[in-house]
Design a protein around this motif. Structure first.
Motif, PDB file in Angstrom:
ATOM      1  N   ASN A   1      -7.478  12.656   7.031  1.00 24.74           N
ATOM      2  CA  ASN A   1      -8.145  11.579   7.761  1.00 24.74           C
ATOM      3  C   ASN A   1      -8.633  10.486   6.818  1.00 24.74           C
ATOM      4  OD1 ASN A   1      -7.764  12.953  10.139  1.00 24.74           O
ATOM      5  ND2 ASN A   1      -9.875  12.806  10.808  1.00 24.74           N
ATOM      6  N   SER A   2      -9.083  10.882   5.624  1.00 21.96           N
ATOM      7  CA  SER A   2      -9.554   9.893   4.646  1.00 21.96           C
ATOM      8  C   SER A   2      -8.417   8.968   4.215  1.00 21.96           C
ATOM      9  CB  SER A   2     -10.135  10.603   3.421  1.00 21.96           C
ATOM     10  OG  SER A   2     -11.289  11.340   3.766  1.00 21.96           O
ATOM     11  N   ILE A   3      -7.227   9.537   4.058  1.00 28.50           N
ATOM     12  CA  ILE A   3      -6.059   8.709   3.731  1.00 28.50           C
ATOM     13  C   ILE A   3      -5.790   7.725   4.858  1.00 28.50           C
ATOM     14  CG2 ILE A   3      -3.564   8.732   3.329  1.00 28.50           C
ATOM     15  CD1 ILE A   3      -3.901  11.439   1.957  1.00 28.50           C
ATOM     16  N   GLU A   4      -5.897   8.208   6.093  1.00 21.56           N
ATOM     17  CA  GLU A   4      -5.650   7.328   7.238  1.00 21.56           C
ATOM     18  C   GLU A   4      -6.718   6.239   7.353  1.00 21.56           C
ATOM     19  OE1 GLU A   4      -5.139  10.032  10.547  1.00 21.56           O
ATOM     20  OE2 GLU A   4      -2.980   9.958  10.207  1.00 21.56           O
ATOM     21  N   LEU A   5      -7.948   6.578   7.005  1.00 19.08           N
ATOM     22  CA  LEU A   5      -8.999   5.555   6.990  1.00 19.08           C
ATOM     23  C   LEU A   5      -8.689   4.472   5.969  1.00 19.08           C
ATOM     24  CD1 LEU A   5     -12.293   7.613   7.401  1.00 19.08           C
ATOM     25  CD2 LEU A   5     -11.554   5.692   8.833  1.00 19.08           C
TER      26      LEU A   5
ATOM     27  N   VAL B   1       0.857  -1.181   0.000  1.00 19.61           N
ATOM     28  CA  VAL B   1       0.000   0.000   0.000  1.00 19.61           C
ATOM     29  C   VAL B   1       0.898   1.238   0.000  1.00 19.61           C
ATOM     30  CG1 VAL B   1      -1.828   1.248   1.196  1.00 19.61           C
ATOM     31  CG2 VAL B   1      -1.798  -1.256   1.233  1.00 19.61           C
ATOM     32  N   ASP B   2       1.161   1.749  -1.203  1.00 15.09           N
ATOM     33  CA  ASP B   2       2.002   2.927  -1.378  1.00 15.09           C
ATOM     34  C   ASP B   2       1.180   4.051  -1.993  1.00 15.09           C
ATOM     35  OD1 ASP B   2       1.585   1.901  -3.883  1.00 15.09           O
ATOM     36  OD2 ASP B   2       3.687   1.762  -4.455  1.00 15.09           O
TER      37      ASP B   2
ATOM     38  N   LEU C   1     -12.148  10.959  -2.141  1.00 17.35           N
ATOM     39  CA  LEU C   1     -10.922  11.750  -2.105  1.00 17.35           C
ATOM     40  C   LEU C   1     -10.367  11.927  -3.514  1.00 17.35           C
ATOM     41  CD1 LEU C   1      -8.753  13.079  -0.302  1.00 17.35           C
ATOM     42  CD2 LEU C   1      -7.653  10.848  -0.126  1.00 17.35           C
ATOM     43  N   ALA C   2     -10.301  13.172  -3.985  1.00 13.32           N
ATOM     44  CA  ALA C   2      -9.722  13.451  -5.293  1.00 13.32           C
ATOM     45  C   ALA C   2      -8.215  13.256  -5.229  1.00 13.32           C
ATOM     46  CB  ALA C   2     -10.033  14.885  -5.715  1.00 13.32           C
ATOM     47  N   VAL C   3      -7.639  12.697  -6.287  1.00 15.47           N
ATOM     48  CA  VAL C   3      -6.204  12.425  -6.328  1.00 15.47           C
ATOM     49  C   VAL C   3      -5.410  13.712  -6.129  1.00 15.47           C
ATOM     50  CG1 VAL C   3      -4.302  11.586  -7.752  1.00 15.47           C
ATOM     51  CG2 VAL C   3      -6.486  10.375  -7.754  1.00 15.47           C
TER      52      VAL C   3
ATOM     53  N   ALA D   1      -3.798   6.098  -4.421  1.00 14.91           N
ATOM     54  CA  ALA D   1      -4.431   6.951  -5.435  1.00 14.91           C
ATOM     55  C   ALA D   1      -5.471   6.173  -6.236  1.00 14.91           C
ATOM     56  CB  ALA D   1      -3.369   7.529  -6.363  1.00 14.91           C
ATOM     57  N   SER D   2      -5.187   4.895  -6.489  1.00 15.14           N
ATOM     58  CA  SER D   2      -6.123   4.069  -7.264  1.00 15.14           C
ATOM     59  C   SER D   2      -7.403   3.780  -6.489  1.00 15.14           C
ATOM     60  CB  SER D   2      -5.455   2.750  -7.668  1.00 15.14           C
ATOM     61  OG  SER D   2      -5.267   1.904  -6.542  1.00 15.14           O
ATOM     62  N   CYS D   3      -7.351   3.914  -5.160  1.00  7.90           N
ATOM     63  CA  CYS D   3      -8.519   3.649  -4.309  1.00  7.90           C
ATOM     64  C   CYS D   3      -9.177   4.930  -3.796  1.00  7.90           C
ATOM     65  CB  CYS D   3      -8.111   2.803  -3.099  1.00  7.90           C
ATOM     66  SG  CYS D   3      -7.293   1.247  -3.500  1.00  7.90           S
TER      67      CYS D   3
END
Length: 275
Positions: free
Chosen positions: A72-76, A30-31, A44-46, A36-38
Protein backbone atom coordinates in the motif's frame (compact mmCIF):
# COMPACT_ATOMS: atom_id res chain seq x y z
CA UNK A 1 -0.92 17.06 -19.41
CA UNK A 2 -2.12 13.47 -19.23
CA UNK A 3 -0.73 10.96 -16.76
CA UNK A 4 0.93 8.10 -18.66
CA UNK A 5 0.87 4.56 -17.31
CA UNK A 6 2.91 1.74 -18.80
CA UNK A 7 2.19 -1.99 -18.64
CA UNK A 8 4.79 -4.19 -20.28
CA UNK A 9 5.92 -7.70 -20.96
CA UNK A 10 9.57 -8.29 -20.11
CA UNK A 11 11.90 -7.86 -23.07
CA UNK A 12 9.72 -5.51 -25.13
CA UNK A 13 12.05 -2.53 -24.84
CA UNK A 14 9.34 -0.54 -23.06
CA UNK A 15 11.80 0.96 -20.59
CA UNK A 16 13.87 2.67 -23.28
CA UNK A 17 10.69 4.07 -24.82
CA UNK A 18 9.57 5.34 -21.40
CA UNK A 19 12.94 7.10 -20.96
CA UNK A 20 12.63 8.77 -24.36
CA UNK A 21 9.05 9.85 -23.65
CA UNK A 22 10.13 11.39 -20.35
CA UNK A 23 12.78 13.44 -22.16
CA UNK A 24 10.45 14.56 -24.96
CA UNK A 25 7.55 15.48 -22.68
CA UNK A 26 9.67 16.71 -19.74
CA UNK A 27 7.87 14.19 -17.53
CA UNK A 28 9.14 12.43 -14.42
CA UNK A 29 9.65 8.70 -15.02
CA UNK A 30 8.48 6.92 -11.87
CA UNK A 31 10.14 3.50 -12.09
CA UNK A 32 11.68 1.10 -9.58
CA UNK A 33 14.89 3.07 -8.92
CA UNK A 34 12.96 6.33 -8.58
CA UNK A 35 10.53 4.76 -6.10
CA UNK A 36 13.47 3.28 -4.16
CA UNK A 37 15.03 6.74 -3.87
CA UNK A 38 11.80 8.02 -2.26
CA UNK A 39 11.03 4.95 -0.15
CA UNK A 40 12.33 6.29 3.17
CA UNK A 41 9.93 9.24 3.00
CA UNK A 42 7.09 6.70 3.17
CA UNK A 43 8.61 4.61 5.94
CA UNK A 44 9.46 1.87 3.47
CA UNK A 45 12.80 0.04 3.54
CA UNK A 46 14.23 -0.64 0.08
CA UNK A 47 14.66 -4.33 0.96
CA UNK A 48 10.97 -4.66 1.85
CA UNK A 49 9.98 -2.76 -1.28
CA UNK A 50 11.86 -5.27 -3.43
CA UNK A 51 10.15 -8.11 -1.56
CA UNK A 52 6.58 -6.93 -2.21
CA UNK A 53 6.89 -4.92 -5.44
CA UNK A 54 4.54 -6.23 -8.18
CA UNK A 55 3.86 -9.44 -6.25
CA UNK A 56 0.40 -10.68 -5.19
CA UNK A 57 -0.21 -9.83 -1.49
CA UNK A 58 -1.70 -12.09 1.16
CA UNK A 59 -3.61 -11.31 4.36
CA UNK A 60 -3.38 -14.58 6.30
CA UNK A 61 -0.76 -13.86 8.99
CA UNK A 62 0.49 -10.76 10.78
CA UNK A 63 3.60 -10.85 8.56
CA UNK A 64 1.43 -11.11 5.43
CA UNK A 65 -0.61 -8.12 6.49
CA UNK A 66 2.56 -6.13 7.15
CA UNK A 67 3.77 -6.93 3.65
CA UNK A 68 0.39 -5.88 2.24
CA UNK A 69 0.72 -2.61 4.16
CA UNK A 70 4.12 -2.04 2.56
CA UNK A 71 2.58 -2.67 -0.85
CA UNK A 72 0.00 0.00 0.00
CA UNK A 73 2.89 2.37 0.74
CA UNK A 74 4.20 1.84 -2.79
CA UNK A 75 0.75 2.61 -4.15
CA UNK A 76 0.56 5.76 -2.04
CA UNK A 77 3.81 6.86 -3.64
CA UNK A 78 2.34 6.29 -7.11
CA UNK A 79 -0.83 8.21 -6.20
CA UNK A 80 1.17 11.12 -4.79
CA UNK A 81 3.19 11.37 -8.00
CA UNK A 82 0.01 11.13 -10.07
CA UNK A 83 -1.47 14.01 -8.07
CA UNK A 84 1.54 16.17 -8.94
CA UNK A 85 1.04 15.42 -12.65
CA UNK A 86 3.40 15.24 -15.63
CA UNK A 87 4.50 11.71 -14.80
CA UNK A 88 5.03 8.33 -16.42
CA UNK A 89 4.07 5.59 -13.95
CA UNK A 90 6.02 2.52 -14.99
CA UNK A 91 4.33 -0.80 -14.16
CA UNK A 92 2.92 -1.67 -10.73
CA UNK A 93 -0.69 -1.75 -11.93
CA UNK A 94 -0.89 2.05 -12.16
CA UNK A 95 -3.55 1.92 -14.89
CA UNK A 96 -5.81 -0.04 -12.51
CA UNK A 97 -4.84 1.84 -9.37
CA UNK A 98 -6.02 5.07 -11.05
CA UNK A 99 -9.15 3.59 -12.56
CA UNK A 100 -11.76 6.27 -13.16
CA UNK A 101 -9.25 9.06 -13.86
CA UNK A 102 -10.14 10.31 -17.32
CA UNK A 103 -6.78 12.00 -17.84
CA UNK A 104 -4.86 8.69 -18.02
CA UNK A 105 -3.14 7.50 -21.18
CA UNK A 106 -2.74 3.78 -20.54
CA UNK A 107 -0.01 2.15 -22.64
CA UNK A 108 0.66 -1.56 -23.11
CA UNK A 109 3.80 -3.04 -24.69
CA UNK A 110 3.97 -6.55 -26.14
CA UNK A 111 6.27 -8.38 -28.56
CA UNK A 112 6.88 -11.83 -30.02
CA UNK A 113 8.09 -14.18 -27.30
CA UNK A 114 11.19 -15.34 -29.19
CA UNK A 115 12.21 -11.76 -29.85
CA UNK A 116 11.74 -10.83 -26.21
CA UNK A 117 13.98 -13.72 -25.18
CA UNK A 118 16.66 -12.64 -27.65
CA UNK A 119 16.56 -9.01 -26.54
CA UNK A 120 16.69 -9.86 -22.86
CA UNK A 121 19.51 -12.38 -23.27
CA UNK A 122 21.60 -9.86 -25.21
CA UNK A 123 20.91 -7.03 -22.79
CA UNK A 124 21.75 -9.05 -19.67
CA UNK A 125 24.48 -11.19 -21.25
CA UNK A 126 22.79 -14.42 -20.16
CA UNK A 127 22.02 -17.79 -21.73
CA UNK A 128 18.83 -17.76 -23.91
CA UNK A 129 17.39 -20.71 -21.93
CA UNK A 130 17.75 -18.74 -18.70
CA UNK A 131 16.29 -15.64 -20.37
CA UNK A 132 13.28 -17.70 -21.48
CA UNK A 133 12.72 -19.00 -17.95
CA UNK A 134 13.01 -15.52 -16.41
CA UNK A 135 10.60 -14.00 -18.92
CA UNK A 136 7.98 -16.70 -18.37
CA UNK A 137 8.29 -16.26 -14.62
CA UNK A 138 8.05 -12.47 -14.91
CA UNK A 139 4.96 -12.61 -17.12
CA UNK A 140 3.29 -15.06 -14.73
CA UNK A 141 4.12 -12.95 -11.68
CA UNK A 142 3.00 -9.64 -13.16
CA UNK A 143 -0.16 -11.14 -14.61
CA UNK A 144 -0.89 -12.76 -11.23
CA UNK A 145 -0.36 -9.44 -9.45
CA UNK A 146 -2.94 -7.68 -11.65
CA UNK A 147 -5.40 -10.57 -11.39
CA UNK A 148 -5.11 -10.93 -7.60
CA UNK A 149 -4.98 -7.27 -6.66
CA UNK A 150 -7.23 -5.66 -9.29
CA UNK A 151 -9.31 -8.65 -10.44
CA UNK A 152 -8.50 -8.04 -14.08
CA UNK A 153 -6.91 -10.08 -16.86
CA UNK A 154 -3.47 -8.55 -17.52
CA UNK A 155 -3.93 -9.20 -21.26
CA UNK A 156 -7.41 -7.66 -21.57
CA UNK A 157 -7.02 -5.01 -24.31
CA UNK A 158 -9.83 -2.89 -22.83
CA UNK A 159 -7.56 -2.11 -19.88
CA UNK A 160 -5.37 0.03 -22.14
CA UNK A 161 -5.77 2.91 -24.57
CA UNK A 162 -2.82 2.11 -26.84
CA UNK A 163 -1.13 -1.27 -27.28
CA UNK A 164 2.18 -1.42 -29.13
CA UNK A 165 3.82 -4.49 -30.61
CA UNK A 166 7.50 -3.58 -30.51
CA UNK A 167 8.27 -6.42 -32.91
CA UNK A 168 6.41 -4.42 -35.56
CA UNK A 169 6.95 -0.75 -34.74
CA UNK A 170 10.16 1.19 -34.15
CA UNK A 171 10.76 2.99 -30.87
CA UNK A 172 10.84 6.34 -32.70
CA UNK A 173 7.42 5.75 -34.27
CA UNK A 174 5.91 4.70 -30.93
CA UNK A 175 7.29 7.80 -29.19
CA UNK A 176 5.81 10.07 -31.88
CA UNK A 177 2.39 8.40 -31.54
CA UNK A 178 2.34 8.74 -27.75
CA UNK A 179 3.51 12.37 -27.81
CA UNK A 180 0.61 13.18 -30.15
CA UNK A 181 -1.90 11.20 -28.07
CA UNK A 182 -0.95 12.98 -24.83
CA UNK A 183 -2.19 16.24 -26.35
CA UNK A 184 -5.71 14.91 -26.95
CA UNK A 185 -8.18 17.61 -25.71
CA UNK A 186 -10.34 14.95 -24.02
CA UNK A 187 -7.50 14.07 -21.67
CA UNK A 188 -7.00 17.73 -20.84
CA UNK A 189 -10.68 18.24 -20.08
CA UNK A 190 -10.69 15.25 -17.72
CA UNK A 191 -8.03 16.81 -15.47
CA UNK A 192 -10.60 18.95 -13.66
CA UNK A 193 -12.30 15.98 -11.97
CA UNK A 194 -9.34 13.58 -11.88
CA UNK A 195 -7.76 15.48 -8.99
CA UNK A 196 -10.68 14.66 -6.68
CA UNK A 197 -10.57 10.99 -7.69
CA UNK A 198 -6.86 10.75 -6.87
CA UNK A 199 -7.34 12.59 -3.58
CA UNK A 200 -10.04 10.11 -2.54
CA UNK A 201 -7.89 7.15 -3.62
CA UNK A 202 -5.02 8.43 -1.44
CA UNK A 203 -7.31 8.65 1.59
CA UNK A 204 -8.64 5.13 0.95
CA UNK A 205 -5.07 3.77 0.83
CA UNK A 206 -4.13 5.56 4.05
CA UNK A 207 -7.13 4.09 5.86
CA UNK A 208 -6.49 0.64 4.42
CA UNK A 209 -2.85 0.79 5.51
CA UNK A 210 -3.76 1.89 9.04
CA UNK A 211 -6.23 -1.00 9.36
CA UNK A 212 -3.66 -3.48 8.07
CA UNK A 213 -1.11 -2.31 10.62
CA UNK A 214 -3.46 -2.25 13.60
CA UNK A 215 -2.59 -4.87 16.24
CA UNK A 216 -6.18 -4.74 17.50
CA UNK A 217 -7.61 -6.31 14.35
CA UNK A 218 -7.51 -9.76 12.85
CA UNK A 219 -7.68 -8.05 9.50
CA UNK A 220 -10.33 -8.96 6.95
CA UNK A 221 -10.44 -6.84 3.79
CA UNK A 222 -12.88 -3.97 4.15
CA UNK A 223 -14.71 -2.07 1.47
CA UNK A 224 -13.72 1.58 1.81
CA UNK A 225 -15.32 4.44 -0.09
CA UNK A 226 -14.60 8.14 0.26
CA UNK A 227 -16.71 11.08 -0.81
CA UNK A 228 -15.52 14.56 0.14
CA UNK A 229 -13.97 13.42 3.41
CA UNK A 230 -16.91 11.17 4.35
CA UNK A 231 -15.71 7.57 4.69
CA UNK A 232 -18.02 4.62 4.16
CA UNK A 233 -16.60 1.50 5.81
CA UNK A 234 -18.28 -1.82 5.00
CA UNK A 235 -17.58 -5.52 5.45
CA UNK A 236 -17.48 -8.30 8.00
CA UNK A 237 -15.52 -8.40 11.24
CA UNK A 238 -14.96 -10.96 14.01
CA UNK A 239 -16.26 -9.18 17.11
CA UNK A 240 -17.86 -6.02 18.45
CA UNK A 241 -14.53 -5.11 20.02
CA UNK A 242 -12.84 -5.31 16.62
CA UNK A 243 -15.65 -3.29 15.03
CA UNK A 244 -15.07 -0.45 17.48
CA UNK A 245 -11.32 -0.71 16.98
CA UNK A 246 -11.70 -0.51 13.19
CA UNK A 247 -13.79 2.65 13.51
CA UNK A 248 -11.28 4.15 15.92
CA UNK A 249 -8.33 3.39 13.64
CA UNK A 250 -10.08 4.76 10.55
CA UNK A 251 -11.14 7.92 12.40
CA UNK A 252 -7.53 8.62 13.40
CA UNK A 253 -6.33 8.87 9.80
CA UNK A 254 -5.60 12.43 8.69
CA UNK A 255 -8.20 13.69 6.24
CA UNK A 256 -11.10 11.60 7.54
CA UNK A 257 -14.09 13.80 8.31
CA UNK A 258 -17.03 11.58 9.17
CA UNK A 259 -17.43 7.79 9.05
CA UNK A 260 -20.55 5.95 7.95
CA UNK A 261 -20.19 2.28 8.77
CA UNK A 262 -21.88 -0.88 7.61
CA UNK A 263 -19.75 -3.44 9.45
CA UNK A 264 -21.34 -6.78 10.30
CA UNK A 265 -20.03 -8.79 13.23
CA UNK A 266 -19.67 -12.48 12.37
CA UNK A 267 -18.03 -14.89 14.82
CA UNK A 268 -15.98 -16.84 12.30
CA UNK A 269 -14.27 -18.88 15.00
CA UNK A 270 -17.60 -20.38 16.09
CA UNK A 271 -18.07 -21.80 12.58
CA UNK A 272 -14.46 -22.85 12.00
CA UNK A 273 -14.80 -26.44 13.21
CA UNK A 274 -18.13 -26.90 11.44
CA UNK A 275 -16.76 -26.19 7.98
Amino acid sequence: MAIITISREMGTGAYFIAQELAKKLKYTLVDGPYLASCAKQYGLAVEMMQMVDEKPPSYNTVEDRERAAFLNSIELMLLDFAQKGNVILYGRGAQDLLEGCGNLLRLRFVADFEERVERFAEREWIDPDLAQELIRRSDHQRGGFIHFYFDRDWNDPLGYDLTFNTSRLSQAAIVDIVVAAVKDPQLKEAEQWAEAIIKNAILVKRIETALLRSEELEYRPFQIEVDDGVVILSGYIGSEQERLAALRVASSVEGVGRIEENLHVVNYKAYKDKC
